[in-house]
Design an enzyme around this catalytic site. Structure first.
Site, PDB file in Angstrom:
ATOM      1  N   LYS A 154      47.218  27.519  25.012  1.00 30.07           N
ATOM      2  CA  LYS A 154      48.251  27.054  23.952  1.00 30.07           C
ATOM      3  C   LYS A 154      48.882  25.821  24.210  1.00 30.07           C
ATOM      4  CE  LYS A 154      46.744  31.231  22.307  1.00 30.07           C
ATOM      5  NZ  LYS A 154      47.378  32.376  22.871  1.00 30.07           N
ATOM      6  N   TYR A 160      51.146  41.298  23.446  1.00 34.06           N
ATOM      7  CA  TYR A 160      49.938  40.767  22.753  1.00 34.06           C
ATOM      8  C   TYR A 160      48.654  41.476  22.636  1.00 34.06           C
ATOM      9  CZ  TYR A 160      46.210  37.206  22.724  1.00 34.06           C
ATOM     10  OH  TYR A 160      44.863  36.635  22.385  1.00 34.06           O
ATOM     11  N   ARG A 196      34.548  27.658  45.011  1.00 35.20           N
ATOM     12  CA  ARG A 196      35.408  28.824  44.306  1.00 35.20           C
ATOM     13  C   ARG A 196      36.850  28.894  44.851  1.00 35.20           C
ATOM     14  NH1 ARG A 196      34.174  33.074  46.996  1.00 35.20           N
ATOM     15  NH2 ARG A 196      31.913  33.081  46.606  1.00 35.20           N
ATOM     16  N   ASP A 206      54.883  37.635  29.998  1.00 32.62           N
ATOM     17  CA  ASP A 206      54.019  36.621  29.142  1.00 32.62           C
ATOM     18  C   ASP A 206      54.852  35.618  28.658  1.00 32.62           C
ATOM     19  OD1 ASP A 206      52.430  35.371  27.380  1.00 32.62           O
ATOM     20  OD2 ASP A 206      50.941  37.100  27.147  1.00 32.62           O
TER      21      ASP A 206
END
Ligand SMILES: *Cc1c(COP(=O)(O)O)cnc(C)c1O
Length: 392
Positions: free
Chosen positions: A209, A112, A59, A184
């Site tokens: 993306k 967004y 983790r 962003d």
């Protein structure tokens, strides 16, 4: 430990090829192994109790995630990078690392949509006040600062409507009140815009993306400067965040070809917008790399390239039925959310409920395009037949 060389003095394309790789640490294989793991074993009890070993538990990271994180840290010029399991997860993580109960966060009205959804549904319950601001504000954002303002969220160009923001001016203003600035930067990718060099503290990518680039994986990344890294790193560990090794590996694979793909996305997009600009059915084009775009000067100053995501309005008077007919008649453009893969996509732009500050004309029909790596001549022919069908 690692024999990996720093690539920080190299040009961006060279960094993309070399950053985050240490072949000799893995028997000479060019790429790092995909480490599927939970438990990490220790050689003896003393090492276990003192924690003197590179890896403790999967983790907390493994050689695959380290490779992508260190590659991106070099590319973004960051103190550290964390990999999230989606772009939205990266946004939530970055925001939560810099706000607490009683704070006020300013978010660009053009952010967004799911970022707004996160801010509107999660932050108020934690005692954080959310305020949206017009993307046109630069230094004047000062007038919205309150004693409890601790974060300013930017996104350029804006989702769906492509307004640019004067990020350096916003960052300079925020610095005077010691607020954290987030950006962003999914549209430009770290190749065409380097947010940390513009004064941003936390630079966010929907890795889904362009980093992944093949529409087959979801990932997010947050790159932090010295100032923001400690809190981001602590929150990431405390929340048990983790990205799956196969997905991280595909992110690394995508990163190596980011530059050649983006160059082609950019070229194809310019060619298609150029063609659209001569069509009588089409109104405004939304793409800051166009010389007559309202955000062009800022884009030229702060960015070194443009990607494949753009939008256009149909001329006023176009009906929703005509716009839908156009979309339904396209054959090479898929109808679907997300973008950044090798293939072209189109969606109708629906701003209702997505803007509370910046005005928009609800009757205008608009389409967002992602221009893929196909031959632009074929894409143009496809759009031509769809326009003819919709407007005849
Ligand atoms: C897609 C996208 C995101 C979210 O990324 P996911 O991986 O889909 O969660 C965030 N910001 C922008 C600008 C995006 O286009």
């Amino acid at each position: 430990m690692s024999s990996q060389k720093s690539t920080s003095a190299l040009k961006a394309d060279t960094k993309l090829a070399h950053a985050g790789r240490d072949p000799l640490a893995f028997h000479g294989f060019v790429n790092p192994p995909v480490v599927h793991a939970s438990t990490v074993l220790y050689p003896d009890t003393k090492t276990l109790v003192t924690g003197q070993q590179t890896y403790s538990y999967a983790r907390r990271g493994n050689p695959t995630t380290d490779s992508l994180e260190s590659a991106l840290a070099e590319i973004e010029g960051a103190a550290g990078v964390k990999i999230a399991n989606s772009g939205l997860n990266a946004i939530a993580l970055a925001v939560l690392s810099c706000v607490k109960a009683g704070d006020h966060i300013l978010i660009a009205d053009t952010a967004y949509g799911p970022t707004r959804h996160f801010a509107d549904t999660v932050l108020p319950g934690l005692g954080i006040t959310v305020e949206y601001y017009a993307p046109s504000l630069g230094e004047e954002i000062r007038s919205l600062f309150r004693p409890e303002t601790t974060a300013v969220f930017t996104e350029a160009p804006g989702s769906l409507t492509f307004e640019m923001q004067d990020v350096p001016a916003i960052a300079a203003a925020a610095r005077t009140i010691d607020a954290t600035v987030l950006m962003d930067n999914t549209w430009a990718s770290p190749l065409f815009c380097q947010p940390l060099s513009l004064g941003v503290d936390l630079s966010i990518q929907a890795g889904t993306k362009y980093i992944v680039g093949h529409s087959d994986v979801m990932l997010g990344t947050v790159a932090a400067n010295e100032r923001a890294w400690g809190k981001l790193h602590t929150l990431y560990g405390a929340m048990g965040c983790h990205a799956a090794p196969d997905d991280v590996f595909l992110g690394l694979r995508g990163l190596r070809t980011l530059s050649v793909r983006l160059e082609r996305h950019q070229r194809n997009t310019m060619e298609i917008l150029n063609w659209l600009s001569g069509r009588p059915e089409i109104g405004a084009l939304k793409y800051p790399a166009l010389a007559n775009d309202p955000g062009h000067e800022i884009w030229r100053r702060d960015f070194s390239g443009s990607s494949g995501l753009c939008a256009f309005d149909f001329v006023s008077g176009t009906s929703e039925e005509q716009a839908f007919k156009f979309l339904d008649t396209l054959t090479l453009f898929g109808l679907g959310f997300s973008w950044g893969g090798f293939e072209s996509l189109a969606i109708p732009v629906r701003l209702k409920g997505q803007r509370t500050v910046a005005p928009f004309d609800p009757d205008l029909q608009s389409v967002r395009l992602h221009i893929g790596l196909e031959d632009p001549e074929d894409l143009i022919k496809d759009m031509e037949q769809a326009l003819t069908e919709a407007f005849d």
